[in-house]
Every structure is written in C-alpha cells, then in structure tokens.
Design a protein around this motif. Sequence first.
Motif: not given
Length: 163
Positions: A98-104, A107-114, A128-134
């Motif tokens: 979607p162009g940003t990690i917000e509301k992607s 992001e939902r998967v990372i919140k579940c990880a938390q 293809q990991f484009i939301c920051g440093s792997w």
Amino acid sequence: MPLSKFSAITGIRAEKLRYWDKTGKLEPIKRTECGYRYYSQDQVGKALRLAYGSTIVAYTLSTRSNWDEIEKENNTFVEEVKGLEPDGHVVGVYEQWPGTIEKSELERVIKCAQLGQVEKIYYADKKQFICGSWEDYKQLLSYMGTELLDYKEEVAKHDSKGL
C-alpha cells in the motif's frame, strides 16, 4: 524481574508460571536461595506463545494486480512453508504493497507478534522487503520472540542438511 511483575506484564497467573517452571516449559532465569523466581524481558514472547498459542505466518508482498493470482501465489507459498514447518500452524498473509507500513497487513502481523501470537514470519522474498532495514526489523521482532525469516535462505539451509 520477579515472578509477580512478570505475571502482571504477561497476564499469566503466577500459579501457571510456577507449574511451567516445575514441568520445564518456562524456567526462570534465576532463583534465589529463598526460592523466588526471576524472569527476563526476553521470556515474555515465549510465555505469551505458551499461554495463547502461536502462528507461523507466510507473508507475500505481490506486485500483481489480479487478486485471484495473488491469492493463488500465496496459497502455493503457504504449502511450501508447511513443508518446512510440518507441525506448525501456518497462515498465509498477502497484499499489494500500500506504499506505507501503516494500515498494511504487515503492520497487523507485527502487532500480533507484539502480543506473542506469532512465532515466525516467513517472507517470500527478502528483496521485496521495502518497509525499512531487514536487519533492523529482524532484531526488533526477535525482542518480541518472533523470528523473521527469508524463505529462500531457509530452503537453502534445509536442502544443505539433506532434509
């Protein structure tokens, strides 16, 4: 941190933590001479996975525009991950970026990880990991008790072991 604080942070009753210690499922990092149990922040993720279960996520970021093709691609990927994790609960998560990690979905998967609900995230293609440093995300997720894995690297490891 003492058992009482660890219990408050995780929401897991002290009795259950004592039972897990007794059975070897989750042993404290330290026990005083008086028998007081101490846990580390690093054990929070494991405790949450024990209490609430965990999932292995097969994540696909697609550049395709046809949703049927994206879903088919992800279903194939889920089956491949199940080959590496035959005893795991594997779910597929896919999206067009979607162009940003917000509301992607990521992001939902990372919140579940938390919340300790995700044990591993298999990424279909690390390139293809484009939301920051792997490496930064890998380290961040490790603090939550979640592994970020490049599927292609894991297959190569699996194959080199002759499995």
